[in-house]
Design a protein around this motif. Structure first.
Motif, short mmCIF file in Angstrom:
data_model
loop_
_atom_site.label_atom_id
_atom_site.label_comp_id
_atom_site.label_asym_id
_atom_site.label_seq_id
_atom_site.Cartn_x
_atom_site.Cartn_y
_atom_site.Cartn_z
N ALA A 1 22.40 13.15 2.26
CA ALA A 1 22.44 12.61 0.88
C ALA A 1 21.25 13.02 0.16
O ALA A 1 20.98 13.39 -1.02
N LEU A 2 20.02 13.22 0.92
CA LEU A 2 19.01 13.72 0.39
C LEU A 2 18.92 15.12 0.22
O LEU A 2 18.37 15.73 -0.96
N VAL A 3 19.69 16.01 0.93
CA VAL A 3 19.88 17.47 0.76
C VAL A 3 20.61 17.57 -0.68
O VAL A 3 20.08 18.30 -1.62
N VAL A 4 21.54 16.62 -0.99
CA VAL A 4 22.41 16.66 -2.10
C VAL A 4 21.43 16.64 -3.36
O VAL A 4 21.52 17.06 -4.38
N ALA A 5 20.87 15.28 -3.14
CA ALA A 5 19.80 14.94 -4.35
C ALA A 5 18.61 15.96 -4.60
O ALA A 5 18.56 16.30 -5.75
N LEU A 6 18.08 16.49 -3.66
CA LEU A 6 16.99 17.67 -4.04
C LEU A 6 17.75 18.84 -4.40
O LEU A 6 17.10 19.47 -5.41
N ALA A 7 18.93 19.24 -3.84
CA ALA A 7 19.43 20.32 -4.58
C ALA A 7 19.87 20.25 -6.07
O ALA A 7 19.70 21.40 -6.65
N LEU A 8 20.44 19.16 -6.32
CA LEU A 8 20.67 18.88 -7.67
C LEU A 8 19.56 18.97 -8.63
O LEU A 8 19.51 19.23 -9.69
N GLN A 9 18.52 18.35 -7.87
CA GLN A 9 17.31 18.23 -8.85
C GLN A 9 16.67 19.60 -9.08
O GLN A 9 16.48 19.92 -10.30
N VAL A 10 16.65 20.50 -7.94
CA VAL A 10 16.11 21.81 -8.29
C VAL A 10 17.02 22.53 -9.17
O VAL A 10 16.68 23.26 -10.10
N GLY A 11 18.45 22.51 -8.92
CA GLY A 11 19.36 23.04 -9.67
C GLY A 11 19.19 22.55 -11.27
O GLY A 11 19.17 23.55 -12.17
N VAL A 12 19.08 21.49 -11.58
CA VAL A 12 18.97 21.02 -12.99
C VAL A 12 17.63 21.56 -13.46
O VAL A 12 17.70 21.86 -14.75
N ASN A 13 16.69 21.79 -12.64
CA ASN A 13 15.42 22.27 -13.41
C ASN A 13 15.47 23.81 -13.49
O ASN A 13 14.89 24.16 -14.92
N TYR A 14 16.04 24.56 -12.82
CA TYR A 14 16.33 25.94 -13.21
C TYR A 14 17.35 26.06 -14.33
O TYR A 14 17.28 26.93 -15.15
#
Length: 290
Positions: free
Chosen positions: A44-57
């Motif tokens: 769940a943490l991997v999902v959240a972090l990947a989405l966060q970095v993805g939305v930042n880019y």
């Protein structure tokens, strides 16, 4: 070609507490139900972090091609500054969304909660259309509502539900608290960028409300988690440990209430994110062992 350091800056690492905090709280709420599974929380943490970095880019790309970032203060904008091509930044965003999708698929397949795939798809779409597409909702004043929803109820309750198969009152309270913190970070960000956003035609909630009411909104949002901690403390006194998060948030609130503008608001984003992380780090074990 952007350097590795510039890509890291573009990922906006200081925003990552927005992803870590809700997963911690959701894991703590799952532990309170004797349902904590470490590897599921990790996924769940991997999902959240990947989405966060993805939305930042994704935001860097979309704001950059619209010209919104040409006069921005704050962290490096890869597209706006010209150090990276729009195509490469968009590819980085999609790559992060792909990582989130794979981790989410593994988690759903392992737990059998297949309907959560629809939630994950909604998260990716919300991440992209925040500033992407023809009518981005972040340009219409809905950014804070989306941040509250996805970094609060969706992240906290998703982490809780995928492990326990149920929703608890503690999880819902934690979802409101982390959602309020995350929305406060965005409010501070949009307060800082209000002058340039207005010129660029980005009608954020801060632009709609005006400076005075935006400052009031920020202070109200950062007060919510502490009110929740105090309200829940009679049933679990360990939750009072979360009041330590007042230490980093007080200077931030003073800056906002005192009329800080532009670069003076950059520490507010940092301190609010730190307060959110500290609140989560203290609340999660209190839920688990209280």
């Amino acid at each position: 070609m952007a350097t590795v350091g510039q890509w890291v800056q573009g990922a906006r690492v200081r925003t990552l507490p927005n992803s870590v905090a809700p997963v911690l709280v959701g894991a703590g709420a799952a532990a309170a139900l004797d349902a904590f599974v470490w590897w599921q929380s990790l996924l769940a943490l991997v999902v959240a972090l990947a989405l966060q970095v993805g939305v930042n880019y994704a935001n860097d790309y979309s704001d950059g091609i619209r010209g919104t970032d040409e006069r921005r203060v704050g962290p490096l904008r890869l597209v706006g500054s010209g150090v990276a091509t729009p195509v490469s930044v968009r590819a980085a965003a999609f790559g992060c969304f792909g990582v989130a999708a794979v981790a989410g698929l593994v988690l759903v397949a392992a737990t059998g909660r297949w309907w959560l795939l629809a939630v994950g798809a909604g998260c990716v779409l919300a991440a992209w259309y925040y500033t992407g597409g023809r009518r981005p909702y972040g340009y219409a004043g809905w950014g804070e509502a989306a941040v509250f929803l996805f970094f609060g109820p969706v992240a906290v309750l998703g982490t809780l539900y995928v492990q326990s198969g149920r929703i608890s009152w503690a999880g819902m309270a934690g979802a409101v608290a982390t959602g309020a913190f995350s929305a406060a970070v965005l409010v501070a960000n949009n307060l800082r960028d209000m002058p340039t956003d207005r010129v660029a035609g980005k009608i954020t909630l801060a632009v709609r409300l005006g400076e005075r009411r935006t400052r009031i909104l920020y202070c109200a949002l950062v007060a919510v988690p502490f009110a929740i901690s105090l309200a829940a403390a009679p049933g679990n006194p360990w939750l009072l440990a979360a009041l330590l998060a007042v230490l980093p948030v007080l200077p931030a609130a003073r800056r906002v209430a005192g009329g800080a503008t532009g670069p003076e608001l950059i520490p507010v984003l940092r301190d609010t994110a730190l307060a959110m992380l500290l609140w989560a780090v203290t609340t999660a074990p209190a839920l688990a062992f209280g």
